[in-house]
Design a protein around this motif. Sequence first.
Motif, PDB file in Angstrom:
ATOM      1  N   ILE A 117      90.123 -96.779  13.130  1.00  0.00           N
ATOM      2  CA  ILE A 117      90.958 -95.917  12.294  1.00  0.00           C
ATOM      3  C   ILE A 117      90.145 -94.653  12.051  1.00  0.00           C
ATOM      4  CG2 ILE A 117      92.203 -95.680  10.119  1.00  0.00           C
ATOM      5  CD1 ILE A 117      93.260 -97.936  11.865  1.00  0.00           C
ATOM      6  N   ASP A 119      91.611 -91.310  11.076  1.00  0.00           N
ATOM      7  CA  ASP A 119      92.087 -90.390  10.033  1.00  0.00           C
ATOM      8  C   ASP A 119      93.423 -90.935   9.531  1.00  0.00           C
ATOM      9  OD1 ASP A 119      92.030 -88.210   8.356  1.00  0.00           O
ATOM     10  OD2 ASP A 119      92.358 -86.700   9.910  1.00  0.00           O
ATOM     11  N   TYR A 121      96.365 -90.176   6.287  1.00  0.00           N
ATOM     12  CA  TYR A 121      96.716 -89.303   5.157  1.00  0.00           C
ATOM     13  C   TYR A 121      98.203 -89.411   4.824  1.00  0.00           C
ATOM     14  CZ  TYR A 121      97.810 -84.987   2.612  1.00  0.00           C
ATOM     15  OH  TYR A 121      98.269 -84.086   1.686  1.00  0.00           O
ATOM     16  N   ASN A 129     103.542 -95.165  -2.664  1.00  0.00           N
ATOM     17  CA  ASN A 129     104.960 -95.485  -2.546  1.00  0.00           C
ATOM     18  C   ASN A 129     105.226 -96.404  -1.360  1.00  0.00           C
ATOM     19  OD1 ASN A 129     106.833 -93.992  -4.475  1.00  0.00           O
ATOM     20  ND2 ASN A 129     105.365 -92.411  -3.919  1.00  0.00           N
ATOM     21  N   GLY A 130     104.173 -96.874  -0.745  1.00  0.00           N
ATOM     22  CA  GLY A 130     104.347 -97.789   0.382  1.00  0.00           C
ATOM     23  C   GLY A 130     104.420 -97.096   1.738  1.00  0.00           C
ATOM     24  N   GLY A 132     102.020 -95.425   3.320  1.00  0.00           N
ATOM     25  CA  GLY A 132     100.820 -95.732   4.094  1.00  0.00           C
ATOM     26  C   GLY A 132     100.953 -97.091   4.761  1.00  0.00           C
ATOM     27  N   LYS A 133     101.450 -98.067   3.999  1.00  0.00           N
ATOM     28  CA  LYS A 133     101.617 -99.424   4.532  1.00  0.00           C
ATOM     29  C   LYS A 133     102.608 -99.406   5.695  1.00  0.00           C
ATOM     30  CE  LYS A 133     101.491-104.024   4.496  1.00  0.00           C
ATOM     31  NZ  LYS A 133     102.596-104.759   3.977  1.00  0.00           N
ATOM     32  N   ILE A 152      86.619 -99.066  10.909  1.00  0.00           N
ATOM     33  CA  ILE A 152      87.126 -97.951  10.114  1.00  0.00           C
ATOM     34  C   ILE A 152      86.054 -96.877  10.025  1.00  0.00           C
ATOM     35  CG2 ILE A 152      88.335 -97.336   7.985  1.00  0.00           C
ATOM     36  CD1 ILE A 152      89.573 -99.823   9.102  1.00  0.00           C
ATOM     37  N   ASP A 153      86.437 -95.686  10.397  1.00  0.00           N
ATOM     38  CA  ASP A 153      85.502 -94.564  10.378  1.00  0.00           C
ATOM     39  C   ASP A 153      85.352 -94.044   8.945  1.00  0.00           C
ATOM     40  OD1 ASP A 153      84.018 -92.317  10.801  1.00  0.00           O
ATOM     41  OD2 ASP A 153      85.336 -91.445  12.306  1.00  0.00           O
ATOM     42  N   LYS A 165      94.198-104.441  -0.825  1.00  0.00           N
ATOM     43  CA  LYS A 165      95.496-104.820  -1.374  1.00  0.00           C
ATOM     44  C   LYS A 165      96.428-105.393  -0.300  1.00  0.00           C
ATOM     45  CE  LYS A 165      99.750-102.934  -3.172  1.00  0.00           C
ATOM     46  NZ  LYS A 165     100.145-103.020  -4.562  1.00  0.00           N
ATOM     47  N   ARG A 245      83.593 -91.078   0.038  1.00  0.00           N
ATOM     48  CA  ARG A 245      83.993 -89.683  -0.091  1.00  0.00           C
ATOM     49  C   ARG A 245      84.484 -89.458  -1.496  1.00  0.00           C
ATOM     50  NH1 ARG A 245      87.119 -89.561   5.513  1.00  0.00           N
ATOM     51  NH2 ARG A 245      87.241 -91.736   5.008  1.00  0.00           N
TER      52      ARG A 245
HETATM   53  N1  ACO Z   1      93.596 -94.595  -5.924  1.00  0.00           N
HETATM   54  C1  ACO Z   1      93.247 -95.837  -5.602  1.00  0.00           C
HETATM   55  N2  ACO Z   1      93.889 -96.570  -4.641  1.00  0.00           N
HETATM   56  C2  ACO Z   1      94.911 -95.997  -4.000  1.00  0.00           C
HETATM   57  C3  ACO Z   1      95.325 -94.688  -4.277  1.00  0.00           C
HETATM   58  C4  ACO Z   1      94.630 -93.982  -5.294  1.00  0.00           C
HETATM   59  N3  ACO Z   1      94.958 -92.736  -5.671  1.00  0.00           N
HETATM   60  N4  ACO Z   1      96.349 -94.382  -3.481  1.00  0.00           N
HETATM   61  C5  ACO Z   1      96.583 -95.473  -2.712  1.00  0.00           C
HETATM   62  N5  ACO Z   1      95.710 -96.456  -3.024  1.00  0.00           N
HETATM   63  C6  ACO Z   1      95.641 -97.793  -2.446  1.00  0.00           C
HETATM   64  C7  ACO Z   1      95.848 -98.812  -3.562  1.00  0.00           C
HETATM   65  O1  ACO Z   1      95.360-100.067  -3.134  1.00  0.00           O
HETATM   66  C8  ACO Z   1      97.349 -98.856  -3.665  1.00  0.00           C
HETATM   67  O2  ACO Z   1      97.841-100.015  -4.318  1.00  0.00           O
HETATM   68  P1  ACO Z   1      98.127 -99.914  -5.926  1.00  0.00           P
HETATM   69  O3  ACO Z   1      99.007 -98.725  -6.111  1.00  0.00           O
HETATM   70  O4  ACO Z   1      98.769-101.224  -6.248  1.00  0.00           O
HETATM   71  O5  ACO Z   1      96.775 -99.726  -6.565  1.00  0.00           O
HETATM   72  C9  ACO Z   1      97.731 -98.847  -2.218  1.00  0.00           C
HETATM   73  O6  ACO Z   1      96.760 -98.002  -1.556  1.00  0.00           O
HETATM   74  C10 ACO Z   1      99.118 -98.291  -2.025  1.00  0.00           C
HETATM   75  O7  ACO Z   1      99.537 -98.521  -0.717  1.00  0.00           O
HETATM   76  P2  ACO Z   1     100.505 -97.467  -0.020  1.00  0.00           P
HETATM   77  O8  ACO Z   1     101.451 -96.891  -1.010  1.00  0.00           O
HETATM   78  O9  ACO Z   1     101.072 -98.096   1.180  1.00  0.00           O
HETATM   79  O10 ACO Z   1      99.422 -96.382   0.408  1.00  0.00           O
HETATM   80  P3  ACO Z   1      99.562 -94.787   0.441  1.00  0.00           P
HETATM   81  O11 ACO Z   1     100.926 -94.405   0.936  1.00  0.00           O
HETATM   82  O12 ACO Z   1      99.113 -94.220  -0.835  1.00  0.00           O
HETATM   83  O13 ACO Z   1      98.519 -94.419   1.586  1.00  0.00           O
HETATM   84  C11 ACO Z   1      96.250 -93.590   1.816  1.00  0.00           C
HETATM   85  C12 ACO Z   1      97.154 -94.796   1.473  1.00  0.00           C
HETATM   86  C13 ACO Z   1      96.549 -93.116   3.247  1.00  0.00           C
HETATM   87  C14 ACO Z   1      94.792 -94.030   1.723  1.00  0.00           C
HETATM   88  C15 ACO Z   1      96.570 -92.452   0.838  1.00  0.00           C
HETATM   89  O14 ACO Z   1      96.266 -92.880  -0.458  1.00  0.00           O
HETATM   90  C16 ACO Z   1      95.843 -91.137   1.126  1.00  0.00           C
HETATM   91  O15 ACO Z   1      96.306 -90.330   1.909  1.00  0.00           O
HETATM   92  N6  ACO Z   1      94.693 -90.913   0.474  1.00  0.00           N
HETATM   93  C17 ACO Z   1      93.953 -89.640   0.574  1.00  0.00           C
HETATM   94  C18 ACO Z   1      93.311 -89.476   1.938  1.00  0.00           C
HETATM   95  C19 ACO Z   1      92.429 -90.634   2.292  1.00  0.00           C
HETATM   96  O16 ACO Z   1      91.611 -91.089   1.494  1.00  0.00           O
HETATM   97  N7  ACO Z   1      92.594 -91.115   3.539  1.00  0.00           N
HETATM   98  C20 ACO Z   1      91.757 -92.151   4.129  1.00  0.00           C
HETATM   99  C21 ACO Z   1      90.545 -91.506   4.695  1.00  0.00           C
HETATM  100  S1  ACO Z   1      89.458 -92.615   5.539  1.00  0.00           S
HETATM  101  C22 ACO Z   1      89.981 -92.657   7.126  1.00  0.00           C
HETATM  102  O17 ACO Z   1      90.947 -92.032   7.456  1.00  0.00           O
HETATM  103  C23 ACO Z   1      89.269 -93.519   8.149  1.00  0.00           C
END
Ligand code: ACO
Length: 289
Positions: A117, A119, A121, A129-130, A132-133, A152-153, A165, A245
């Motif tokens: 993995i 990147d 976002y 809101n689900g 990402g899942k 995972i990078d 989760k 990060r």
């Molecule tokens: N703080 C803590 N946990 C979070 C947050 C947050 N602000 N946002 C999402 N999560 C985690 C939690 O486990 C959350 O469950 P919860 O709400 O019950 O605590 C769960 O993700 C929610 O799952 P989704 O809604 O499916 O995830 P989401 O649509 O938010 O996508 C993602 C997850 C991609 C990590 C998003 O939060 C995001 O874009 N974050 C900023 C960028 C980032 O950190 N990207 C990953 C970089 S590392 C890499 O790419 C290898």
Amino acid sequence: MEFVFDIHKIFLEPITKLDGNLLPIRRPLISSSEAQKQIMTVIDEIGKASAKAQRLPAPITSASRMQTNPHHLYILKDCTPKTAGRGVVIGFLKVGYKKLFVLDHTGSHIEAEPLCILDFYIHESLQRNGFGKELFTLMLRTEQVEPQHLAIDRPSEKFLSFLRKHYNLRSTIPQVNNFVVFDGFFRDRKAPGRKLQPKRAEGEIKPYSLSERDFLKQEEGLPWPFSQAQSSLNRAGSLGSSPTRAGPRFIPGEDDFVKSLRSCRPHSLHRAANGEQEDPTQRRRTSGR
Ligand code: ACO
């Protein structure tokens, strides 16, 4: 994320899979050259937004990097009637195969080529809101990979929480490179890793594999997490408490259009998405840059 052109004319599916030629399997409704130009703009913009969210000094996802690396990009757009206008891009996930030397539980170097993995976002206004899942699930099905077999990078705290989760991925196998692998990485793999022969000189083993983030060269060559420690020393407190990060510094503007998506639930996974049927000829592996 909105664009001046119509997202629905270039991405016909809720989730579009792209590779280096930057054209979806389902052909856009406009000419290929125009579609490619627009798709390049989308990739560059979402790459920038992701970099800002992760506080990276430069994007690690861009159209030009997609064209020169055998990566797969999954782009999620909205597909609610409310956004029937020009459409909105909700987020993306970028993956790719990399040759890595992964330490197993006994500390032996194993040569493996896992799907990584690179990147990930989701727009700030739509996180949790689900979505990402939804993206992740479709990627797993398309690439036919189990979550515990991924590398995972340099995951962010949010991403680690996401993996805990949704996939119960908690305990990691300590590595000396920038990649995080979880317990179960070596179990039931289709292509088990190759243990390096003891006679092989240690000098031949790369101490760590290059991650996407290494090309940014902001941490003077040390692998994560050592680079983080060094960076914390150099820039006291600037990265907050995250061992990976820091949290987002930049929040892209949220307009009414995007706000209307807040209430929007994830799309059904039953909807067809291009790339869902994997084309083995498209699965190219990296040689680990
Ligand atoms: N703080 C803590 N946990 C979070 C947050 C947050 N602000 N946002 C999402 N999560 C985690 C939690 O486990 C959350 O469950 P919860 O709400 O019950 O605590 C769960 O993700 C929610 O799952 P989704 O809604 O499916 O995830 P989401 O649509 O938010 O996508 C993602 C997850 C991609 C990590 C998003 O939060 C995001 O874009 N974050 C900023 C960028 C980032 O950190 N990207 C990953 C970089 S590392 C890499 O790419 C290898």
